[in-house]
Design a protein around this motif. Structure first.
Motif, PDB file in Angstrom:
ATOM      1  N   ALA A 148       0.863  -1.191   0.000  1.00 46.65           N
ATOM      2  CA  ALA A 148       0.000   0.000   0.000  1.00 46.65           C
ATOM      3  C   ALA A 148       0.895   1.234   0.000  1.00 46.65           C
ATOM      4  O   ALA A 148       2.058   1.180   0.412  1.00 46.65           O
ATOM      5  CB  ALA A 148      -0.890  -0.009   1.240  1.00 46.65           C
ATOM      6  N   THR A 149       0.369   2.352  -0.430  1.00 47.20           N
ATOM      7  CA  THR A 149       1.135   3.594  -0.446  1.00 47.20           C
ATOM      8  C   THR A 149       1.619   3.929   0.962  1.00 47.20           C
ATOM      9  O   THR A 149       0.856   3.903   1.916  1.00 47.20           O
ATOM     10  CB  THR A 149       0.285   4.748  -1.012  1.00 47.20           C
ATOM     11  OG1 THR A 149      -0.113   4.403  -2.337  1.00 47.20           O
ATOM     12  CG2 THR A 149       1.059   6.057  -1.041  1.00 47.20           C
ATOM     13  N   GLY A 150       2.917   4.200   1.062  1.00 42.14           N
ATOM     14  CA  GLY A 150       3.528   4.538   2.342  1.00 42.14           C
ATOM     15  C   GLY A 150       3.997   3.335   3.137  1.00 42.14           C
ATOM     16  O   GLY A 150       4.554   3.477   4.222  1.00 42.14           O
ATOM     17  N   ARG A 151       3.800   2.151   2.596  1.00 40.45           N
ATOM     18  CA  ARG A 151       4.169   0.914   3.290  1.00 40.45           C
ATOM     19  C   ARG A 151       5.222   0.165   2.482  1.00 40.45           C
ATOM     20  O   ARG A 151       5.582   0.561   1.387  1.00 40.45           O
ATOM     21  CB  ARG A 151       2.932   0.036   3.492  1.00 40.45           C
ATOM     22  CG  ARG A 151       1.827   0.708   4.259  1.00 40.45           C
ATOM     23  CD  ARG A 151       2.249   1.005   5.661  1.00 40.45           C
ATOM     24  NE  ARG A 151       1.193   1.686   6.396  1.00 40.45           N
ATOM     25  CZ  ARG A 151       1.361   2.207   7.568  1.00 40.45           C
ATOM     26  NH1 ARG A 151       2.532   2.173   8.163  1.00 40.45           N
ATOM     27  NH2 ARG A 151       0.361   2.814   8.187  1.00 40.45           N
ATOM     28  N   PHE A 152       5.677  -0.961   3.026  1.00 41.42           N
ATOM     29  CA  PHE A 152       6.654  -1.754   2.304  1.00 41.42           C
ATOM     30  C   PHE A 152       6.294  -3.227   2.332  1.00 41.42           C
ATOM     31  O   PHE A 152       5.502  -3.688   3.155  1.00 41.42           O
ATOM     32  CB  PHE A 152       8.067  -1.541   2.872  1.00 41.42           C
ATOM     33  CG  PHE A 152       8.310  -2.154   4.236  1.00 41.42           C
ATOM     34  CD1 PHE A 152       8.785  -3.453   4.365  1.00 41.42           C
ATOM     35  CD2 PHE A 152       8.065  -1.426   5.400  1.00 41.42           C
ATOM     36  CE1 PHE A 152       9.008  -4.018   5.617  1.00 41.42           C
ATOM     37  CE2 PHE A 152       8.289  -1.975   6.654  1.00 41.42           C
ATOM     38  CZ  PHE A 152       8.762  -3.285   6.759  1.00 41.42           C
ATOM     39  N   THR A 153       6.887  -3.935   1.395  1.00 38.74           N
ATOM     40  CA  THR A 153       6.857  -5.384   1.365  1.00 38.74           C
ATOM     41  C   THR A 153       8.308  -5.831   1.287  1.00 38.74           C
ATOM     42  O   THR A 153       9.182  -5.015   0.991  1.00 38.74           O
ATOM     43  CB  THR A 153       6.030  -5.893   0.162  1.00 38.74           C
ATOM     44  OG1 THR A 153       5.833  -7.281   0.268  1.00 38.74           O
ATOM     45  CG2 THR A 153       6.686  -5.571  -1.148  1.00 38.74           C
ATOM     46  N   GLU A 154       8.573  -7.083   1.561  1.00 42.17           N
ATOM     47  CA  GLU A 154       9.942  -7.582   1.472  1.00 42.17           C
ATOM     48  C   GLU A 154      10.027  -8.669   0.422  1.00 42.17           C
ATOM     49  O   GLU A 154       9.080  -9.424   0.205  1.00 42.17           O
ATOM     50  CB  GLU A 154      10.416  -8.122   2.824  1.00 42.17           C
ATOM     51  CG  GLU A 154      10.618  -7.032   3.851  1.00 42.17           C
ATOM     52  CD  GLU A 154      11.170  -7.535   5.165  1.00 42.17           C
ATOM     53  OE1 GLU A 154      12.012  -6.821   5.750  1.00 42.17           O
ATOM     54  OE2 GLU A 154      10.759  -8.615   5.603  1.00 42.17           O
ATOM     55  N   ARG A 166       6.371   1.665  -1.462  1.00 42.74           N
ATOM     56  CA  ARG A 166       5.543   2.370  -2.461  1.00 42.74           C
ATOM     57  C   ARG A 166       5.186   3.716  -1.854  1.00 42.74           C
ATOM     58  O   ARG A 166       4.419   3.790  -0.888  1.00 42.74           O
ATOM     59  CB  ARG A 166       4.292   1.551  -2.771  1.00 42.74           C
ATOM     60  CG  ARG A 166       3.167   2.307  -3.469  1.00 42.74           C
ATOM     61  CD  ARG A 166       3.578   2.808  -4.839  1.00 42.74           C
ATOM     62  NE  ARG A 166       2.460   3.378  -5.539  1.00 42.74           N
ATOM     63  CZ  ARG A 166       2.188   4.688  -5.586  1.00 42.74           C
ATOM     64  NH1 ARG A 166       2.943   5.554  -4.955  1.00 42.74           N
ATOM     65  NH2 ARG A 166       1.167   5.129  -6.280  1.00 42.74           N
ATOM     66  N   MET A 167       5.785   4.788  -2.374  1.00 42.63           N
ATOM     67  CA  MET A 167       5.586   6.118  -1.815  1.00 42.63           C
ATOM     68  C   MET A 167       4.658   6.958  -2.698  1.00 42.63           C
ATOM     69  O   MET A 167       4.519   6.695  -3.888  1.00 42.63           O
ATOM     70  CB  MET A 167       6.936   6.820  -1.663  1.00 42.63           C
ATOM     71  CG  MET A 167       7.912   6.051  -0.774  1.00 42.63           C
ATOM     72  SD  MET A 167       7.233   5.623   0.834  1.00 42.63           S
ATOM     73  CE  MET A 167       7.211   7.223   1.615  1.00 42.63           C
ATOM     74  N   PRO A 168       4.042   7.986  -2.095  1.00 42.10           N
ATOM     75  CA  PRO A 168       3.208   8.867  -2.918  1.00 42.10           C
ATOM     76  C   PRO A 168       4.063   9.633  -3.922  1.00 42.10           C
ATOM     77  O   PRO A 168       5.210   9.971  -3.626  1.00 42.10           O
ATOM     78  CB  PRO A 168       2.560   9.809  -1.904  1.00 42.10           C
ATOM     79  CG  PRO A 168       3.386   9.718  -0.676  1.00 42.10           C
ATOM     80  CD  PRO A 168       4.055   8.381  -0.690  1.00 42.10           C
ATOM     81  N   SER A 169       3.514   9.883  -5.068  1.00 43.32           N
ATOM     82  CA  SER A 169       4.211  10.668  -6.079  1.00 43.32           C
ATOM     83  C   SER A 169       4.473  12.073  -5.558  1.00 43.32           C
ATOM     84  O   SER A 169       3.645  12.655  -4.850  1.00 43.32           O
ATOM     85  CB  SER A 169       3.363  10.743  -7.345  1.00 43.32           C
ATOM     86  OG  SER A 169       3.923  11.660  -8.257  1.00 43.32           O
ATOM     87  N   SER A 170       5.619  12.624  -5.945  1.00 43.53           N
ATOM     88  CA  SER A 170       5.943  14.004  -5.559  1.00 43.53           C
ATOM     89  C   SER A 170       5.388  15.008  -6.570  1.00 43.53           C
ATOM     90  O   SER A 170       5.508  16.214  -6.383  1.00 43.53           O
ATOM     91  CB  SER A 170       7.458  14.169  -5.425  1.00 43.53           C
ATOM     92  OG  SER A 170       8.111  13.743  -6.608  1.00 43.53           O
TER      93      SER A 170
END
Length: 195
Positions: A148-154, A166-170
């Motif tokens: 999800a946006t702002g979270r991570f997976t490994e 997965r970060m929000p677009s700047s």
């Protein structure tokens, strides 16, 4: 019918500090006429360097020139080197389907060689994707669940365990206020022990 433009090779070299622990991956730079410096996120309307200014210094203008018409490229490079943050993109060659900078109209013709990149960044433990197009392109290369946006997976890749954020677009086209985007990036950098 959409007009197709000429294919474009990536116009910048990668930015790979020797001690980089994190690699930020965008999609592809905007057209050169929008650039305010010869570096990543060069469009003055892109908020990446304002996000970094807020997160690390509490000052959105930290990396702007005194007249606020450009970015202080050398200061950005020095900061990223000190923090161990590398920059590159997921697309090495694209075709624009419209005459704009929108990822929505970007056809990726050649993706990044991620194995080669990670070989050059032996300390890298996190991939930071800065938009949906970048994430979509990465997922054609790596077997991983999309976070999800702002979270991570490994995922295990090239002999190491990597976090994929997965970060929000700047981009200002992404409908979220600057302070909210910065808060998401701040949490990530804290999780990575970089703040």
């Amino acid at each position: 019918m959409m007009e197709k433009y000429e294919k474009e090779p990536h116009p910048l070299p990668p930015f790979f500090p020797a001690a980089a622990r994190a690699l930020m991956l965008g999609s592809f730079p905007p057209k050169r006429e929008r650039w305010k410096m010869d570096f990543f996120y060069p469009n003055l309307q892109n908020d990446m360097w304002r996000i970094f200014g807020l997160v690390f210094f509490g000052d959105a203008d930290r990396f702007l020139t005194a007249d606020r018409r450009s970015f202080r490229e050398e200061a950005i490079r020095a900061f990223l080197t000190a923090k161990g943050i590398a920059l590159w993109d997921t697309a090495m060659e694209v075709r624009r389907l419209k005459d704009n900078a929108s990822d929505r109209f970007l056809e990726v013709l050649k993706p990044v060689d991620l194995a080669d990149v990670l070989e050059q960044l032996p300390r890298c433990e996190a991939l930071i994707l800065t938009g949906q197009k970048a994430m979509d392109t990465l997922l054609t290369l790596v077997e991983a669940d999309e976070p999800a946006t702002g979270r991570f997976t490994e995922t295990a890749w090239c002999g190491r365990l990597l976090r994929i954020y997965r970060m929000p677009s700047s981009s200002r086209a992404y409908p979220k206020p600057l302070a909210e985007k910065a808060a998401v990036y701040e949490r990530m950098f804290r999780e990575l022990g970089m703040l």
